[in-house]
Motif scaffolding. Structure first.
Motif, PDB file in Angstrom:
ATOM      1  N   GLN A  84      -9.078  13.185   7.020  1.00 17.47           N
ATOM      2  CA  GLN A  84      -9.041  11.857   6.404  1.00 17.47           C
ATOM      3  C   GLN A  84      -8.713  11.953   4.919  1.00 17.47           C
ATOM      4  O   GLN A  84      -7.924  11.152   4.388  1.00 17.47           O
ATOM      5  N   VAL A  88      -5.219  10.515   2.884  1.00 19.50           N
ATOM      6  CA  VAL A  88      -5.265   9.690   1.674  1.00 19.50           C
ATOM      7  C   VAL A  88      -4.511  10.360   0.528  1.00 19.50           C
ATOM      8  O   VAL A  88      -3.764   9.707  -0.212  1.00 19.50           O
ATOM      9  N   ARG A  89      -4.673  11.667   0.371  1.00 19.08           N
ATOM     10  CA  ARG A  89      -4.049  12.379  -0.750  1.00 19.08           C
ATOM     11  C   ARG A  89      -2.573  12.661  -0.530  1.00 19.08           C
ATOM     12  O   ARG A  89      -1.787  12.667  -1.479  1.00 19.08           O
ATOM     13  N   PRO A  91      -0.241  11.146   2.059  1.00 27.52           N
ATOM     14  CA  PRO A  91       0.174  10.301   3.195  1.00 27.52           C
ATOM     15  C   PRO A  91       1.582  10.594   3.677  1.00 27.52           C
ATOM     16  O   PRO A  91       1.876  10.456   4.869  1.00 27.52           O
ATOM     17  N   ILE A 191     -13.873   6.207   0.564  1.00 24.46           N
ATOM     18  CA  ILE A 191     -12.538   6.412   1.137  1.00 24.46           C
ATOM     19  C   ILE A 191     -12.062   5.235   1.982  1.00 24.46           C
ATOM     20  O   ILE A 191     -10.871   5.093   2.255  1.00 24.46           O
ATOM     21  N   GLU A 192     -12.961   4.362   2.396  1.00 25.16           N
ATOM     22  CA  GLU A 192     -12.604   3.335   3.382  1.00 25.16           C
ATOM     23  C   GLU A 192     -11.437   2.461   2.933  1.00 25.16           C
ATOM     24  O   GLU A 192     -10.523   2.175   3.729  1.00 25.16           O
ATOM     25  N   LYS A 193     -11.429   2.038   1.689  1.00 22.22           N
ATOM     26  CA  LYS A 193     -10.344   1.165   1.222  1.00 22.22           C
ATOM     27  C   LYS A 193      -8.987   1.835   1.371  1.00 22.22           C
ATOM     28  O   LYS A 193      -7.998   1.189   1.743  1.00 22.22           O
ATOM     29  N   SER A 194      -8.939   3.113   1.086  1.00 22.98           N
ATOM     30  CA  SER A 194      -7.673   3.841   1.214  1.00 22.98           C
ATOM     31  C   SER A 194      -7.271   3.993   2.674  1.00 22.98           C
ATOM     32  O   SER A 194      -6.095   3.863   3.027  1.00 22.98           O
ATOM     33  N   LEU A 195      -8.244   4.264   3.552  1.00 22.17           N
ATOM     34  CA  LEU A 195      -7.925   4.396   4.972  1.00 22.17           C
ATOM     35  C   LEU A 195      -7.396   3.082   5.534  1.00 22.17           C
ATOM     36  O   LEU A 195      -6.520   3.076   6.411  1.00 22.17           O
ATOM     37  N   LYS A 196      -7.909   1.976   5.030  1.00 24.17           N
ATOM     38  CA  LYS A 196      -7.468   0.671   5.520  1.00 24.17           C
ATOM     39  C   LYS A 196      -6.034   0.352   5.109  1.00 24.17           C
ATOM     40  O   LYS A 196      -5.423  -0.564   5.661  1.00 24.17           O
ATOM     41  N   ARG A 197      -5.501   1.109   4.158  1.00 19.43           N
ATOM     42  CA  ARG A 197      -4.102   0.928   3.750  1.00 19.43           C
ATOM     43  C   ARG A 197      -3.169   1.949   4.404  1.00 19.43           C
ATOM     44  O   ARG A 197      -1.960   1.924   4.185  1.00 19.43           O
ATOM     45  N   SER A 198      -3.739   2.838   5.211  1.00 13.96           N
ATOM     46  CA  SER A 198      -2.943   3.907   5.810  1.00 13.96           C
ATOM     47  C   SER A 198      -1.926   3.345   6.804  1.00 13.96           C
ATOM     48  O   SER A 198      -2.215   2.406   7.553  1.00 13.96           O
TER      49      SER A 198
END
Length: 260
Positions: A84, A88-89, A91, A191-198
């Motif tokens: 995960q 994020v780092r 993509p 990290i959740e905000k970044s995962l939601k933009r994946s």
């Protein structure tokens, strides 16, 4: 060399965890299954950070060394946390992500892992793990029963291959402890905000009988990743079901790769 897949193992295992899946997938991908720093047969400097973000950086450097630009990631347990962070780092380096039972931001580390962390803090974890080398029945009745649906299949040779490098020297024992200590504080915090933009396609394959990472964790991943392809529950599967049922991993990976 064709497309590549990166397999990320759990603790206290190493890349050998994925041998069955790799046997079934090597015709479809260049398969890379590194050992995390501080686990397996990795050889690292004494003061190297073993935190999950450092592990993600190590993977990027490894892929650079292998001239691999982009990968399909398959990850389990603490390897799922690193996966995960890697998404994020980096993509642009991830084509797809297949996650089995693993850490999520609200459950990292899970409560049942904390006793191992406390043993690492006390300096006793490596000694307790080393006992599995002389008492394979103990290894199967404790660790094996917790993470495999059929611990009788946890072969003597497999136990030795996983445990021997972890306790092979004072440095390796210290690094085994340091790996566990690095699981706190929560490496996935925020990290959740970044995962939601994946934009990475994700498939979740979850052992339904695991009492370390609950089905609620799978549900969390499914609703967090915008391009989740849903959850497959594996009846009877525990934390390390990918080692017991590699055909399921291979089937789901091929389906995910074809659809991406």
């Amino acid at each position: 060399m064709g497309d590549a897949a990166l397999f990320l193992h759990g603790a206290p295992l190493n890349g050998f965890q994925w041998r069955g899946a790799i046997d079934r997938l090597s015709a479809h991908r260049r398969c890379v299954a590194p050992d995390f720093m501080g686990l397996g047969y990795s050889q690292i400097p004494e003061h190297q950070s073993l935190a999950a973000d450092a592990q993600a950086g190590m993977l990027a450097a490894l892929l650079d060394k292998l001239a691999i630009r982009k990968v399909d990631i398959v990850a389990s347990d603490s390897g799922g946390a690193v996966a995960q962070l890697f998404v994020v780092r980096y993509p642009e380096r991830v084509r797809t992500l297949l996650l089995t039972n693993c850490d999520v931001e609200p459950d990292s580390p899970p409560p049942k892992v904390k006793p191992a962390i406390e043993m690492a803090r006390a300096g006793t974890l490596a000694g307790a793990t080393a006992q599995w080398l002389t008492d394979k029945t103990l290894a199967r009745s404790t660790f094996g029963a917790a993470v495999y649906s059929d611990p009788s299949r946890f072969a003597d040779e497999t136990i030795e291959y996983y445990v021997e490098p972890l306790v092979s020297s004072p440095l390796r024992r210290a690094q085994y402890h340091a790996f566990h200590l690095a699981l706190e504080p929560n490496p996935l915090r925020g990290i959740e905000k970044s995962l939601k933009r994946s934009t990475v396609p994700v498939r979740i394959v979850w052992g339904a009988s695991d009492d370390i990472f609950s089905q609620a964790d799978a549900d969390y991943l499914d609703r967090t990743f915008p391009r989740s392809r849903g959850i497959r529950l594996v009846p009877g599967g525990k934390l390390f079901f990918p080692e017991e049922f590699p055909e399921i991993i291979a089937e789901e990976a091929r389906r995910l790769w074809r659809a991406a």
